[in-house]
Design a protein around this motif. Structure first.
Motif, PDB file in Angstrom:
ATOM      1  N   TRP A 113      -4.105  33.450 -17.507  1.00  0.00           N
ATOM      2  CA  TRP A 113      -3.366  33.950 -18.687  1.00  0.00           C
ATOM      3  C   TRP A 113      -4.151  35.065 -19.368  1.00  0.00           C
ATOM      4  O   TRP A 113      -3.587  35.871 -20.100  1.00  0.00           O
ATOM      5  N   PHE A 114      -5.452  35.110 -19.137  1.00  0.00           N
ATOM      6  CA  PHE A 114      -6.316  36.096 -19.778  1.00  0.00           C
ATOM      7  C   PHE A 114      -6.703  37.215 -18.820  1.00  0.00           C
ATOM      8  O   PHE A 114      -7.551  38.025 -19.130  1.00  0.00           O
ATOM      9  N   GLY A 115      -6.095  37.221 -17.632  1.00  0.00           N
ATOM     10  CA  GLY A 115      -6.286  38.326 -16.702  1.00  0.00           C
ATOM     11  C   GLY A 115      -7.168  38.049 -15.498  1.00  0.00           C
ATOM     12  O   GLY A 115      -7.400  38.948 -14.688  1.00  0.00           O
ATOM     13  N   ASP A 167      -9.345  36.355  -6.859  1.00  0.00           N
ATOM     14  CA  ASP A 167      -9.200  36.795  -5.473  1.00  0.00           C
ATOM     15  C   ASP A 167     -10.540  36.953  -4.750  1.00  0.00           C
ATOM     16  O   ASP A 167     -10.581  37.320  -3.583  1.00  0.00           O
ATOM     17  N   GLY A 168     -11.646  36.690  -5.442  1.00  0.00           N
ATOM     18  CA  GLY A 168     -12.965  36.813  -4.831  1.00  0.00           C
ATOM     19  C   GLY A 168     -13.460  38.233  -4.696  1.00  0.00           C
ATOM     20  O   GLY A 168     -14.541  38.465  -4.173  1.00  0.00           O
ATOM     21  N   LEU A 169     -12.677  39.203  -5.149  1.00  0.00           N
ATOM     22  CA  LEU A 169     -13.057  40.616  -5.047  1.00  0.00           C
ATOM     23  C   LEU A 169     -13.272  41.263  -6.407  1.00  0.00           C
ATOM     24  O   LEU A 169     -14.150  42.099  -6.569  1.00  0.00           O
ATOM     25  N   HIS A 170     -12.438  40.890  -7.378  1.00  0.00           N
ATOM     26  CA  HIS A 170     -12.500  41.503  -8.706  1.00  0.00           C
ATOM     27  C   HIS A 170     -13.398  40.691  -9.634  1.00  0.00           C
ATOM     28  O   HIS A 170     -13.484  39.472  -9.519  1.00  0.00           O
ATOM     29  N   ASP A 171     -14.033  41.381 -10.561  1.00  0.00           N
ATOM     30  CA  ASP A 171     -14.898  40.746 -11.543  1.00  0.00           C
ATOM     31  C   ASP A 171     -14.031  40.053 -12.598  1.00  0.00           C
ATOM     32  O   ASP A 171     -13.309  40.705 -13.338  1.00  0.00           O
ATOM     33  N   ASP A 172     -14.096  38.731 -12.650  1.00  0.00           N
ATOM     34  CA  ASP A 172     -13.300  37.949 -13.599  1.00  0.00           C
ATOM     35  C   ASP A 172     -14.073  37.576 -14.861  1.00  0.00           C
ATOM     36  O   ASP A 172     -13.573  36.809 -15.684  1.00  0.00           O
ATOM     37  N   THR A 173     -15.271  38.117 -15.038  1.00  0.00           N
ATOM     38  CA  THR A 173     -16.112  37.741 -16.172  1.00  0.00           C
ATOM     39  C   THR A 173     -15.394  37.922 -17.504  1.00  0.00           C
ATOM     40  O   THR A 173     -15.347  36.995 -18.318  1.00  0.00           O
ATOM     41  N   THR A 174     -14.844  39.091 -17.757  1.00  0.00           N
ATOM     42  CA  THR A 174     -14.213  39.385 -19.046  1.00  0.00           C
ATOM     43  C   THR A 174     -13.053  38.443 -19.323  1.00  0.00           C
ATOM     44  O   THR A 174     -12.916  37.915 -20.429  1.00  0.00           O
ATOM     45  N   ALA A 175     -12.219  38.195 -18.327  1.00  0.00           N
ATOM     46  CA  ALA A 175     -11.065  37.310 -18.511  1.00  0.00           C
ATOM     47  C   ALA A 175     -11.501  35.874 -18.783  1.00  0.00           C
ATOM     48  O   ALA A 175     -10.956  35.204 -19.671  1.00  0.00           O
ATOM     49  N   VAL A 176     -12.490  35.389 -18.034  1.00  0.00           N
ATOM     50  CA  VAL A 176     -12.964  34.009 -18.226  1.00  0.00           C
ATOM     51  C   VAL A 176     -13.601  33.864 -19.603  1.00  0.00           C
ATOM     52  O   VAL A 176     -13.367  32.883 -20.307  1.00  0.00           O
ATOM     53  N   HIS A 177     -14.381  34.858 -20.023  1.00  0.00           N
ATOM     54  CA  HIS A 177     -14.997  34.783 -21.347  1.00  0.00           C
ATOM     55  C   HIS A 177     -13.954  34.906 -22.459  1.00  0.00           C
ATOM     56  O   HIS A 177     -14.094  34.286 -23.513  1.00  0.00           O
ATOM     57  N   THR A 227      -9.796  22.991 -22.775  1.00  0.00           N
ATOM     58  CA  THR A 227     -10.218  22.980 -21.380  1.00  0.00           C
ATOM     59  C   THR A 227      -9.971  24.330 -20.733  1.00  0.00           C
ATOM     60  O   THR A 227      -8.900  24.899 -20.890  1.00  0.00           O
ATOM     61  N   LEU A 228     -10.969  24.834 -20.017  1.00  0.00           N
ATOM     62  CA  LEU A 228     -10.785  26.022 -19.193  1.00  0.00           C
ATOM     63  C   LEU A 228     -10.266  25.547 -17.846  1.00  0.00           C
ATOM     64  O   LEU A 228     -10.909  24.749 -17.165  1.00  0.00           O
ATOM     65  N   GLY A 288     -17.860  36.370 -10.978  1.00  0.00           N
ATOM     66  CA  GLY A 288     -18.324  36.884 -12.250  1.00  0.00           C
ATOM     67  C   GLY A 288     -19.699  36.393 -12.628  1.00  0.00           C
ATOM     68  O   GLY A 288     -20.350  35.658 -11.894  1.00  0.00           O
ATOM     69  N   LYS A 289     -20.120  36.824 -13.794  1.00  0.00           N
ATOM     70  CA  LYS A 289     -21.384  36.404 -14.399  1.00  0.00           C
ATOM     71  C   LYS A 289     -21.002  35.539 -15.592  1.00  0.00           C
ATOM     72  O   LYS A 289     -21.003  35.992 -16.729  1.00  0.00           O
ATOM     73  N   PHE A 290     -20.638  34.304 -15.317  1.00  0.00           N
ATOM     74  CA  PHE A 290     -20.053  33.438 -16.326  1.00  0.00           C
ATOM     75  C   PHE A 290     -21.109  32.764 -17.188  1.00  0.00           C
ATOM     76  O   PHE A 290     -22.144  32.333 -16.699  1.00  0.00           O
ATOM     77  N   LYS A 291     -20.791  32.665 -18.462  1.00  0.00           N
ATOM     78  CA  LYS A 291     -21.617  31.953 -19.425  1.00  0.00           C
ATOM     79  C   LYS A 291     -20.669  31.019 -20.159  1.00  0.00           C
ATOM     80  O   LYS A 291     -19.722  31.464 -20.794  1.00  0.00           O
TER      81      LYS A 291
END
Length: 84
Positions: free
Chosen positions: A4-6, A10-20, A33-34, A43-46
């Motif tokens: 929902w946040f983008g 797909d294992g290719l694109h950086d999902d860091t911004t969307a997950v954060h 819950t995430l 991504g570089k998830f925190k």
């Protein structure tokens, strides 16, 4: 749902911004819950909340072995595609 946040998952694109963004959203407040649907999230998830509100805990769920978090690369280095 991190998609929902983008997040592409797909294992290719950086999902860091969307997950954060999902992590920091109001929808995540008060023991939210995430959710990671089937996919490979790169991504570089925190997973520590970094907002103004007081959030209690972080719950993370997915679809078993179908949801893969690929936290590769270093904080300052490049990300590499997520292939397993």
């Amino acid at each position: 749902n991190v998609r929902w946040f983008g997040a592409k998952g797909d294992g290719l694109h950086d999902d860091t911004t969307a997950v954060h963004a999902a992590r920091d959203s109001v929808a995540f407040a008060n023991n939210g819950t995430l959710y990671f649907p089937v996919g490979r999230y790169m991504g570089k998830f925190k997973f520590e909340f970094e907002g103004l509100l007081d959030y209690n805990e972080i719950n993370i769920t997915g679809d078993g072995h179908g949801s893969v978090l690929c936290c590769n690369g270093t904080q300052d280095g490049p990300l590499h595609p997520c292939f397993l």
